[in-house]
Design an enzyme around this catalytic site. Structure first.
Site, PDB file in Angstrom:
ATOM      1  N   SER A 123       0.989  -0.268  -2.185  1.00 56.90           N
ATOM      2  CA  SER A 123       2.393  -0.430  -2.595  1.00 56.90           C
ATOM      3  C   SER A 123       2.909   0.813  -3.302  1.00 56.90           C
ATOM      4  O   SER A 123       4.112   0.990  -3.431  1.00 56.90           O
ATOM      5  CB  SER A 123       2.535  -1.572  -3.592  1.00 56.90           C
ATOM      6  N   HIS A 144       3.169   0.134   4.885  1.00 57.80           N
ATOM      7  CA  HIS A 144       3.349  -0.807   3.763  1.00 57.80           C
ATOM      8  C   HIS A 144       3.979  -2.118   4.212  1.00 57.80           C
ATOM      9  O   HIS A 144       5.171  -2.191   4.485  1.00 57.80           O
ATOM     10  CB  HIS A 144       4.223  -0.122   2.689  1.00 57.80           C
ATOM     11  N   GLU A 156       7.097  -0.473   5.893  1.00 57.59           N
ATOM     12  CA  GLU A 156       7.525   0.903   5.619  1.00 57.59           C
ATOM     13  C   GLU A 156       6.414   1.861   6.063  1.00 57.59           C
ATOM     14  O   GLU A 156       5.277   1.734   5.611  1.00 57.59           O
ATOM     15  CB  GLU A 156       7.815   1.075   4.128  1.00 57.59           C
ATOM     16  N   ASN A 195      11.535  -1.048  -2.587  1.00 55.36           N
ATOM     17  CA  ASN A 195      11.312  -1.250  -4.017  1.00 55.36           C
ATOM     18  C   ASN A 195      12.233  -0.369  -4.858  1.00 55.36           C
ATOM     19  O   ASN A 195      12.649  -0.741  -5.944  1.00 55.36           O
ATOM     20  CB  ASN A 195       9.842  -1.005  -4.378  1.00 55.36           C
TER      21      ASN A 195
HETATM   22  N1  LIG Z   1       0.197  -8.316  -3.287  1.00 54.71           N
HETATM   23  C1  LIG Z   1       1.304  -7.786  -2.807  1.00 54.71           C
HETATM   24  O1  LIG Z   1       2.399  -8.350  -2.953  1.00 54.71           O
HETATM   25  C2  LIG Z   1       1.245  -6.496  -2.034  1.00 54.71           C
HETATM   26  C3  LIG Z   1       2.308  -6.159  -1.195  1.00 54.71           C
HETATM   27  C4  LIG Z   1       2.241  -4.989  -0.434  1.00 54.71           C
HETATM   28  C5  LIG Z   1       1.138  -4.158  -0.569  1.00 54.71           C
HETATM   29  N2  LIG Z   1       0.120  -4.500  -1.421  1.00 54.71           N
HETATM   30  C6  LIG Z   1      -1.034  -3.589  -1.491  1.00 54.71           C
HETATM   31  O2  LIG Z   1      -2.088  -4.156  -0.710  1.00 54.71           O
HETATM   32  C7  LIG Z   1      -3.349  -3.781  -1.271  1.00 54.71           C
HETATM   33  C8  LIG Z   1      -4.141  -5.032  -1.556  1.00 54.71           C
HETATM   34  O3  LIG Z   1      -3.407  -5.853  -2.414  1.00 54.71           O
HETATM   35  P1  LIG Z   1      -3.691  -7.423  -2.518  1.00 54.71           P
HETATM   36  O4  LIG Z   1      -2.536  -7.993  -3.234  1.00 54.71           O
HETATM   37  O5  LIG Z   1      -4.098  -7.950  -1.185  1.00 54.71           O
HETATM   38  O6  LIG Z   1      -4.961  -7.390  -3.497  1.00 54.71           O
HETATM   39  P2  LIG Z   1      -6.165  -8.443  -3.577  1.00 54.71           P
HETATM   40  O7  LIG Z   1      -6.799  -8.204  -4.901  1.00 54.71           O
HETATM   41  O8  LIG Z   1      -5.698  -9.817  -3.247  1.00 54.71           O
HETATM   42  O9  LIG Z   1      -7.157  -7.955  -2.416  1.00 54.71           O
HETATM   43  C9  LIG Z   1      -7.862  -6.759  -2.462  1.00 54.71           C
HETATM   44  C10 LIG Z   1      -9.204  -7.019  -1.837  1.00 54.71           C
HETATM   45  O10 LIG Z   1      -9.878  -5.755  -1.681  1.00 54.71           O
HETATM   46  C11 LIG Z   1     -11.250  -6.043  -1.787  1.00 54.71           C
HETATM   47  N3  LIG Z   1     -12.024  -4.814  -1.963  1.00 54.71           N
HETATM   48  C12 LIG Z   1     -12.214  -4.076  -3.066  1.00 54.71           C
HETATM   49  N4  LIG Z   1     -13.011  -3.034  -2.783  1.00 54.71           N
HETATM   50  C13 LIG Z   1     -13.328  -3.102  -1.457  1.00 54.71           C
HETATM   51  C14 LIG Z   1     -14.125  -2.323  -0.584  1.00 54.71           C
HETATM   52  N5  LIG Z   1     -14.776  -1.236  -1.014  1.00 54.71           N
HETATM   53  N6  LIG Z   1     -14.208  -2.702   0.710  1.00 54.71           N
HETATM   54  C15 LIG Z   1     -13.560  -3.813   1.150  1.00 54.71           C
HETATM   55  N7  LIG Z   1     -12.798  -4.592   0.358  1.00 54.71           N
HETATM   56  C16 LIG Z   1     -12.688  -4.249  -0.931  1.00 54.71           C
HETATM   57  C17 LIG Z   1     -11.336  -7.008  -2.965  1.00 54.71           C
HETATM   58  O11 LIG Z   1     -12.553  -7.713  -2.967  1.00 54.71           O
HETATM   59  C18 LIG Z   1     -10.126  -7.898  -2.692  1.00 54.71           C
HETATM   60  O12 LIG Z   1     -10.470  -9.061  -1.962  1.00 54.71           O
HETATM   61  C19 LIG Z   1      -3.041  -2.954  -2.508  1.00 54.71           C
HETATM   62  O13 LIG Z   1      -3.111  -1.600  -2.189  1.00 54.71           O
HETATM   63  C20 LIG Z   1      -1.604  -3.358  -2.856  1.00 54.71           C
HETATM   64  O14 LIG Z   1      -0.903  -2.328  -3.520  1.00 54.71           O
HETATM   65  C21 LIG Z   1       0.140  -5.649  -2.146  1.00 54.71           C
END
Ligand SMILES: NC(=O)c1ccc[n+]([C@@H]2O[C@H](COP(=O)([O-])OP(=O)(O)OC[C@H]3O[C@@H](n4cnc5c(N)ncnc54)[C@H](O)[C@@H]3O)[C@@H](O)[C@H]2O)c1
Length: 289
Positions: A123, A144, A156, A195
């Protein structure tokens, strides 16, 4: 690489975003392997797929055959090696920590075929902060998605200075094939597109409130009934959490030193009282009734 050569997709991370991105790709016909380091998260993601697909068939959004195909297309694994070794395109959705992502990209660079594009769903982290952990900087790009990724159409795509035109074009095309609406950012910018726009609207809404020009509900109504937004900025803030807004604004102020970045007095007041929005029963609106 020709677009038609993209057949296998690896998704790294099966959390909030990753499992839904993976499933969307599987529904759209790709062979998908989704990896995570947490066994519990992988099990939860696998169960989500089992629960989600029959629901789509019931609602007649998918035929039974399409649902069966999607189920057959997706696999979850705790091995990055297994997930990425034959990938044509990798979408990384792992925890938002720069050093962690850089390590994942260094590993992916070793594991994934040389032609594979490595896209990050981050993000906030622009891909130029990650690309130099690999030997294929021209193929490391931001892609994104928005939450929930199965529902939200927007993606994006950010073409950083190191990203080749071919990578940006293929990423845009993949979004379309995944039934999304991609927008191209021709430059890297903090906060990307949407955003930033939301931040500007929210800032103005807060200023109007603080200045005594209008109350919360009227400002929200102006956005809903005049601009066609599904909800106003204060209602949205109640959903995303005032605590998160407060923390992010304080963080921004620490970085910029600009007083304009500080949380507004009314936001601070709610934060101190623990009124974080819907989750605490009160925020800009009262949900206790
Ligand atoms: N949550 C949102 O609203 C949102 C929206 C758009 C983008 N994002 C982006 O998406 C990404 C993930 O966010 P999320 O909300 O899904 O987080 P989340 O915490 O729900 O999921 C992240 C996952 O990554 C895993 N992980 C950590 N290290 C790892 C590795 N070495 N190999 C494989 N998996 C690994 C964790 O175990 C976890 O399950 C982030 O970069 C975030 O900025 C989030």
């Amino acid at each position: 690489m020709n677009f038609e050569e993209i057949k296998n997709i690896c998704v790294v991370g099966a959390g909030n975003m990753g499992h839904q991105i993976a499933l969307q790709a599987a529904i759209c016909g790709y062979k998908v392997k989704c990896s995570d380091i947490s066994k519990e998260t992988l099990e939860k993601a696998d169960k989500f797929v089992d629960d989600y697909l029959p629901g789509r068939v019931k609602k007649e959004r998918l035929t039974q055959e399409q649902a069966d195909q999607a189920r057959a297309n997706i696999r979850f694994t705790d091995s990055l090696q297994e997930a990425a070794e034959d990938a044509d395109f990798v979408i990384e959705a792992a925890t938002e920590v720069l050093e962690l992502k850089r390590k994942i990209y260094a590993d992916l660079d070793q594991i994934a075929p040389k032609h594979a594009i490595l896209a990050t769903n981050s993000s906030a982290i622009v891909s130029s902060k990650i690309a130099d952990a690999t030997s294929r900087q021209d193929k490391v790009v931001n892609m994104h998605f928005f939450n929930p990724a199965l529902v939200m159409k927007l993606v994006e795509v950010v073409k950083g200075p190191h990203v080749s035109k071919e990578t940006a074009d293929l990423t845009m095309k993949l979004c379309e094939k995944m039934k999304k609406v991609p927008v191209l950012l021709k430059k890297e910018v903090d906060g990307f597109l949407l955003n930033r726009i939301f931040a500007a609207i929210t800032k103005e809404a807060m200023w109007l409130l603080e200045s005594g020009v209008a109350e919360v509900e009227d400002i929200d109504n102006a956005c809903i009934y005049g601009a066609g937004h599904p909800m106003g900025p204060f209602r949205l803030n109640d959903l995303t959490g005032l605590d998160l807004s407060y923390i992010m604004k304080m963080e921004k102020f620490r970085e910029s030193g600009d007083f304009a970045d500080l949380p507004t007095p009314r936001l601070v007041e709610h934060y101190i009282k623990g009124e974080y929005g819907e989750k605490t029963g009160k925020g800009w609106y009262d949900y206790s009734k």
